[in-house]
Design a protein around this motif. Structure first.
Motif, PDB file in Angstrom:
ATOM      1  N   GLN A  11      11.778  46.248  27.069  1.00 39.23           N
ATOM      2  CA  GLN A  11      10.719  45.408  27.622  1.00 39.23           C
ATOM      3  C   GLN A  11       9.395  45.943  27.105  1.00 39.23           C
ATOM      4  OE1 GLN A  11      10.062  45.605  31.838  1.00 39.23           O
ATOM      5  NE2 GLN A  11       9.100  43.606  31.917  1.00 39.23           N
ATOM      6  N   GLU A  12       8.761  45.138  26.280  1.00 39.81           N
ATOM      7  CA  GLU A  12       7.460  45.493  25.731  1.00 39.81           C
ATOM      8  C   GLU A  12       7.483  46.868  25.068  1.00 39.81           C
ATOM      9  OE1 GLU A  12       4.684  45.142  28.923  1.00 39.81           O
ATOM     10  OE2 GLU A  12       4.939  42.969  29.131  1.00 39.81           O
ATOM     11  N   TRP A  53      13.908  52.425  38.107  1.00 39.36           N
ATOM     12  CA  TRP A  53      13.434  52.574  36.731  1.00 39.36           C
ATOM     13  C   TRP A  53      14.513  52.134  35.759  1.00 39.36           C
ATOM     14  CZ3 TRP A  53       8.534  54.381  35.485  1.00 39.36           C
ATOM     15  CH2 TRP A  53       7.787  54.900  36.554  1.00 39.36           C
ATOM     16  N   ASP A 110      15.721  52.723  31.822  1.00 44.16           N
ATOM     17  CA  ASP A 110      15.603  53.554  30.623  1.00 44.16           C
ATOM     18  C   ASP A 110      16.012  52.717  29.424  1.00 44.16           C
ATOM     19  OD1 ASP A 110      15.658  55.415  28.609  1.00 44.16           O
ATOM     20  OD2 ASP A 110      16.840  56.895  29.714  1.00 44.16           O
ATOM     21  N   GLN A 134       8.849  49.529  25.735  1.00 47.62           N
ATOM     22  CA  GLN A 134       8.765  50.700  26.597  1.00 47.62           C
ATOM     23  C   GLN A 134      10.111  51.397  26.654  1.00 47.62           C
ATOM     24  OE1 GLN A 134       7.428  49.042  30.296  1.00 47.62           O
ATOM     25  NE2 GLN A 134       5.269  49.270  29.779  1.00 47.62           N
ATOM     26  N   ASP A 135      10.088  52.721  26.531  1.00 45.44           N
ATOM     27  CA  ASP A 135      11.316  53.483  26.649  1.00 45.44           C
ATOM     28  C   ASP A 135      11.780  53.538  28.104  1.00 45.44           C
ATOM     29  OD1 ASP A 135      11.410  53.928  23.983  1.00 45.44           O
ATOM     30  OD2 ASP A 135      10.472  55.898  24.067  1.00 45.44           O
ATOM     31  N   ARG A 136      10.861  53.673  29.024  1.00 38.94           N
ATOM     32  CA  ARG A 136      11.190  53.766  30.450  1.00 38.94           C
ATOM     33  C   ARG A 136      10.112  53.032  31.228  1.00 38.94           C
ATOM     34  NH1 ARG A 136      14.254  56.744  34.080  1.00 38.94           N
ATOM     35  NH2 ARG A 136      13.219  57.402  36.004  1.00 38.94           N
ATOM     36  N   TYR A 137      10.539  52.139  32.084  1.00 36.38           N
ATOM     37  CA  TYR A 137       9.550  51.357  32.830  1.00 36.38           C
ATOM     38  C   TYR A 137      10.022  51.085  34.249  1.00 36.38           C
ATOM     39  CZ  TYR A 137      12.635  47.512  31.331  1.00 36.38           C
ATOM     40  OH  TYR A 137      13.725  46.718  31.083  1.00 36.38           O
ATOM     41  N   LYS A 138       9.047  50.882  35.119  1.00 32.63           N
ATOM     42  CA  LYS A 138       9.323  50.576  36.522  1.00 32.63           C
ATOM     43  C   LYS A 138       9.815  49.144  36.632  1.00 32.63           C
ATOM     44  CE  LYS A 138       9.050  51.749  40.932  1.00 32.63           C
ATOM     45  NZ  LYS A 138       9.930  52.797  41.484  1.00 32.63           N
ATOM     46  N   TYR A 139      10.804  48.944  37.511  1.00 28.09           N
ATOM     47  CA  TYR A 139      11.403  47.618  37.629  1.00 28.09           C
ATOM     48  C   TYR A 139      11.982  47.428  39.024  1.00 28.09           C
ATOM     49  CZ  TYR A 139      14.742  43.790  36.961  1.00 28.09           C
ATOM     50  OH  TYR A 139      15.449  42.622  37.088  1.00 28.09           O
ATOM     51  N   ARG A 192      21.220  45.713  32.214  1.00 28.98           N
ATOM     52  CA  ARG A 192      20.029  46.468  32.627  1.00 28.98           C
ATOM     53  C   ARG A 192      20.420  47.417  33.768  1.00 28.98           C
ATOM     54  NH1 ARG A 192      14.979  42.952  33.095  1.00 28.98           N
ATOM     55  NH2 ARG A 192      16.226  41.847  34.644  1.00 28.98           N
TER      56      ARG A 192
END
Length: 634
Positions: A516-517, A506, A508, A519-524, A460
């Motif tokens: 994750q769920e 973020w 990608d 999503q192409d791009r998500y806050k983490y 990740r």
């Protein structure tokens, strides 16, 4: 990672301050800066708690001194109407550590007492049962400890370093049986000395220990300075001896303004950096080593006033192997003088042809690095329990500060070999220029390469974007953490490290091998509490441009001397600063390249097996590590 501190009050310290100061103590500018209010435990608490968010506590030790002798007064001998605590014992305080135990004692009695306050914050990564510090044993000894024991002292998987070390120290010789003129060795056959115990530890550490029976405070840090500990040596302005993992912001203003450009600092911030000077520093990096402060009392006329005094002494390391690698001597420096000599790993001679010999060098380094990473990522019981409690399938217990360069790629590939496949590995990458930054480009390419060699691992990449503009608050905070480091280069490195260790960015999904769920791009935000860092690779493997310059003008010997200088000053220039920056996020930095075995292994290899600076940049520098990657399919 933990935060530790101690304040010694009411003691005249002898033989302590190696640094120059004015007759008045600090300079007049420093007095104006810090004011007349002395630093307190409450000032230290917030900074220490950021390092050890699991628990924070303090203990107070008050020792009453008689004329020329130490007198311990038990609780039964103290007038309870005068004092709520007992002299010579420890008073617990989890809420208000400055609640005085001697508030009703008269002036004369105050002059005959010494007060020591110990503070400890915990980020617990080992052991089955939660442990807090300062930790006290049945003999009244106290320990605050920031470190990991990877060898030298046996630590069971369900045990905690702090508890085991306190036990070892309890059964050690007291200072009165040490031959202080013979390297701090124990003259008695009853046990090891404190320098013996600490010299044997493999791993990073800083500690402060009160030995009750000898009325001695021991303190120090490991031989390479992998854990931060700052010291305020007594001055006429503030006569106390103070130790702390980190400085409170209000006592961290000493920047010289030397180094690289301002890089987006606003004018007010730039002026603050430029106008302050190193002479104003309240703190210094404590040099690596083991120190003792023996409390005594005296009515001698040559003392300015009667009362307790303490003698600070630095002790030598007692482990021969440690002493050898500290000296950082390499016997084989110049290929014109010595031929390629193979390393004997199992007492059988290796073939003498150059290709085979260098292959043996690389395999030996790879094996040492693998063991180093394994030691630093072993999942102890409390770690596994924490993961189960979170019940988070996306949990990553270990992260890597990841640029996609040689050092971080090696660490990532080795971590995959050492960590259970069920866990995700977070790769933390910071950029101040978005996707265009070279480190961001190389990090993305590095993830693709890791997916090829370890397709079953979930990698990740956490992309942490920041801008040097409009970061006044964050920059001021980072300035307090890098203190007493004092250059723009320190600040620039510090900002990048602090943001990277925070792990807030973020992901990608397009370049990761899982989503994750959908999503192409998500806050983490990474929750990993252990961060692997590549510090020490450049210093030991000729990775800096100055190494090439030294080699060009002075040959192999000049290169060796420059590399040795780097290793001898890494505690002051890099590691203390980096430890404070990373741990401020409640994370623990671990340095596989600075493992004792890895250092020893690299020193056994001829210098021309480490680097070949006649070759171009990116090929001859860190040659040994580039050869290591060939055996990892990188």
């Amino acid at each position: 990672m933990c935060g530790i501190a101690a304040i010694v009050t009411g003691v005249c310290i002898i033989g302590s301050n190696p640094y120059k100061e004015t007759k008045e103590g600090l300079t007049s500018e420093a007095k104006k800066e810090y004011g007349s209010v002395l630093l307190t435990i409450d000032d230290l608490k917030p900074a220490l708690l950021r390092r050890g968010p699991d628990h924070l506590a303090s203990r107070k030790v008050i020792v009453q001194l008689g004329p020329g002798t130490l007198v311990e007064t038990s609780v039964d001998q103290v007038d309870q109407s005068q004092s709520p605590c007992c002299f010579g014992k420890t008073a617990k305080s989890n809420t208000s550590p400055l609640e005085t135990c001697i508030q009703d004692v008269g002036v004369e009695e105050m002059q005959s007492t010494a007060q020591l306050d110990f503070i400890g914050a915990m980020l617990q990564l080992r052991g089955l049962v939660p442990v807090s510090q300062p930790l006290e044993d049945a003999s009244g000894n106290l320990l605050v400890y920031n470190g990991e024991i990877f060898g030298g002292i046996n630590i069971a998987d369900d045990s905690n370093d702090l508890q085991v070390l306190l036990h070892e120290l309890e059964i050690s010789c007291s200072s009165d049986c040490l031959d202080f003129h013979m390297n701090g060795s124990c003259k008695s056959e009853l046990g090891k000395s404190i320098p013996d115990i600490l010299s044997a530890i493999k791993g990073p550490w800083a500690f402060i220990y009160w030995q009750e029976r000898s009325k001695t405070m021991w303190f120090g840090r490991d031989a390479f300075g992998r854990r931060s500990i700052l010291v305020h040596w007594p001055t006429c302005t503030d006569s106390r001896l103070i130790l702390s993992s980190v400085s409170p912001p209000s006592y961290a203003k000493n920047y010289s303004g030397s180094g690289s450009s301002k890089n987006g600092l606003d004018n007010q911030m730039a002026n603050e950096v430029t106008n302050s000077t190193h002479e104003n520093s309240y703190w210094q990096e404590l040099p690596c080593g083991i120190y003792s402060l023996v409390l005594k009392s005296s009515s001698e006329k040559h003392f300015m006033k009667k009362g307790p005094f303490g003698v600070v002494q630095k002790h030598k390391w007692t482990d021969p192997l440690l002493t050898k690698i500290i000296s950082w001597d390499r016997s084989l420096l110049d290929p014109k003088i010595e031929p390629d000599i193979p390393i004997h790993t199992d007492k059988r001679p290796l073939p003498s042809d150059s290709l085979t010999v260098h292959s043996a060098f690389a395999q030996k380094v790879l094996s040492a690095l693998r063991r180093s990473v394994m030691r630093r990522t072993k999942m102890n019981s409390i770690f596994q329990t924490s993961v189960k409690q979170l019940r988070d399938k996306e949990m990553a217990p270990v992260a890597i500060l990841f640029s996609g360069g040689l050092d971080s790629m090696i660490l990532a590939a080795l971590l995959d070999q050492c960590l259970n496949p069920q866990y995700i590995v977070d790769l933390l990458n910071v950029s101040f220029d978005g996707q265009l930054a070279p480190d961001r480009v190389s990090a993305r390419l590095g993830v693709i390469e890791l997916q090829k060699i370890a397709p079953m691992r979930r990698w990740r990449l956490v992309e942490i974007d920041a801008s040097l503009f409009n970061l006044t608050k964050e920059i001021k905070h980072v300035m307090s953490l890098i203190h007493p480091a004092n250059t723009y280069m320190d600040l620039n490195i510090g900002i990048a490290l602090w943001f990277a260790a925070g792990g807030d960015g973020w992901v990608d999904g397009k370049i990761c091998n899982f989503l994750q769920e959908d999503q192409d791009r998500y806050k983490y935000k990474s929750k990993a509490r252990v961060l692997l860092v590549g510090s020490g690779a450049d210093e030991q493997c000729a990775g800096y441009g100055r190494h090439r310059t030294k080699y060009k003008h002075g040959g192999w010997l000049a290169l060796h001397e420059e590399m040795r200088l780097d290793m001898h000053r890494i505690w002051k220039r890099n590691l203390g600063r980096d430890d404070r920056l990373i741990s401020d996020n409640g994370k623990e930095a671990r340095f596989p390249f600075l493992d004792e075995e890895v250092i020893q292994t690299l020193l056994e290899i001829p210098l021309w097996g480490i680097a070949n600076l006649d070759e171009p940049v990116g090929k001859g520098d860190k040659k040994i590590l580039r050869e290591v990657t060939t055996y990892m399919k990188l």
